[in-house]
Design a protein around this motif. Sequence first.
Motif, PDB file in Angstrom:
ATOM      1  N   GLU A  95       0.849  -1.182   0.000  1.00  5.94           N
ATOM      2  CA  GLU A  95       0.000   0.000   0.000  1.00  5.94           C
ATOM      3  C   GLU A  95       0.887   1.235   0.000  1.00  5.94           C
ATOM      4  N   THR A  96       0.361   2.329  -0.527  1.00  4.00           N
ATOM      5  CA  THR A  96       1.086   3.590  -0.543  1.00  4.00           C
ATOM      6  C   THR A  96       0.300   4.600   0.271  1.00  4.00           C
ATOM      7  N   TYR A  97       0.985   5.215   1.236  1.00  4.27           N
ATOM      8  CA  TYR A  97       0.366   6.225   2.091  1.00  4.27           C
ATOM      9  C   TYR A  97       1.312   7.415   2.174  1.00  4.27           C
ATOM     10  N   LEU A  98       0.821   8.576   1.814  1.00  2.00           N
ATOM     11  CA  LEU A  98       1.610   9.804   1.808  1.00  2.00           C
ATOM     12  C   LEU A  98       2.908   9.633   1.023  1.00  2.00           C
ATOM     13  N   GLY A  99       2.826   8.949  -0.103  1.00  3.09           N
ATOM     14  CA  GLY A  99       3.968   8.782  -0.991  1.00  3.09           C
ATOM     15  C   GLY A  99       4.958   7.708  -0.589  1.00  3.09           C
ATOM     16  N   THR A 100       4.685   6.970   0.483  1.00  2.00           N
ATOM     17  CA  THR A 100       5.582   5.919   0.938  1.00  2.00           C
ATOM     18  C   THR A 100       4.900   4.564   0.798  1.00  2.00           C
ATOM     19  N   SER A 101       5.576   3.650   0.121  1.00  2.00           N
ATOM     20  CA  SER A 101       5.035   2.298  -0.063  1.00  2.00           C
ATOM     21  C   SER A 101       5.526   1.378   1.043  1.00  2.00           C
ATOM     22  N   SER A 102       4.630   0.504   1.497  1.00  2.00           N
ATOM     23  CA  SER A 102       4.988  -0.473   2.520  1.00  2.00           C
ATOM     24  C   SER A 102       4.065  -1.677   2.391  1.00  2.00           C
ATOM     25  N   PHE A 103       4.485  -2.780   3.012  1.00  2.00           N
ATOM     26  CA  PHE A 103       3.625  -3.953   3.027  1.00  2.00           C
ATOM     27  C   PHE A 103       2.426  -3.673   3.920  1.00  2.00           C
ATOM     28  N   VAL A 104       1.264  -4.205   3.534  1.00  2.00           N
ATOM     29  CA  VAL A 104       0.040  -4.016   4.300  1.00  2.00           C
ATOM     30  C   VAL A 104       0.156  -4.815   5.594  1.00  2.00           C
ATOM     31  N   LYS A 105      -0.023  -4.134   6.722  1.00  2.00           N
ATOM     32  CA  LYS A 105       0.061  -4.806   8.019  1.00  2.00           C
ATOM     33  C   LYS A 105      -1.081  -5.802   8.149  1.00  2.00           C
TER      34      LYS A 105
END
Length: 156
Positions: free
Chosen positions: A125-135
């Motif tokens: 997922e991308t939030y505020l321009g930062t991508s990370s794995f969905v918790k």
Amino acid sequence: MKNLGLFCLLLACIGLESCNTKPKDVEVQALDETPTSVQCYKALYEKDTLDLKINTLKSGKITGELVMKVLDRAEKVGKIAGEFRGDTLFVDYSFISGTDKATYKNPMALLKRGNELILGNGKIETYLGTSSFVKGQPIDFDNVKYKFTAVDCVGK
């Protein structure tokens, strides 16, 4: 009233100066740190080739380089930075793809099994321009394309 205005101005200047604490210097210092070990890996899948170099720093942090040559796609050349959590290496992969020279950043998870690193698939997922794995969403290390095997570091 005039003194109150000067006091507020002084307080604002102190507040702005305290924001300039240079946390990036610590990050740059960690990237310049001499590695305690260097390991190289290669993954082959059909006509795709991925070359990975991992530097383990004294602090336990991981840096390195990853080159992805995937059939019918632009070559991706970039750097990784992250750390092991248990037997899984979580890194951010910052890379340049093709000729557009734009820099991209994606999270990656690599499971260490023996001398092998397995590149996992997970929902991002991308939030505020930062991508990370969905918790809360599992990362799949079984149905994967890329399994890195240890190779000798040549010319790196």
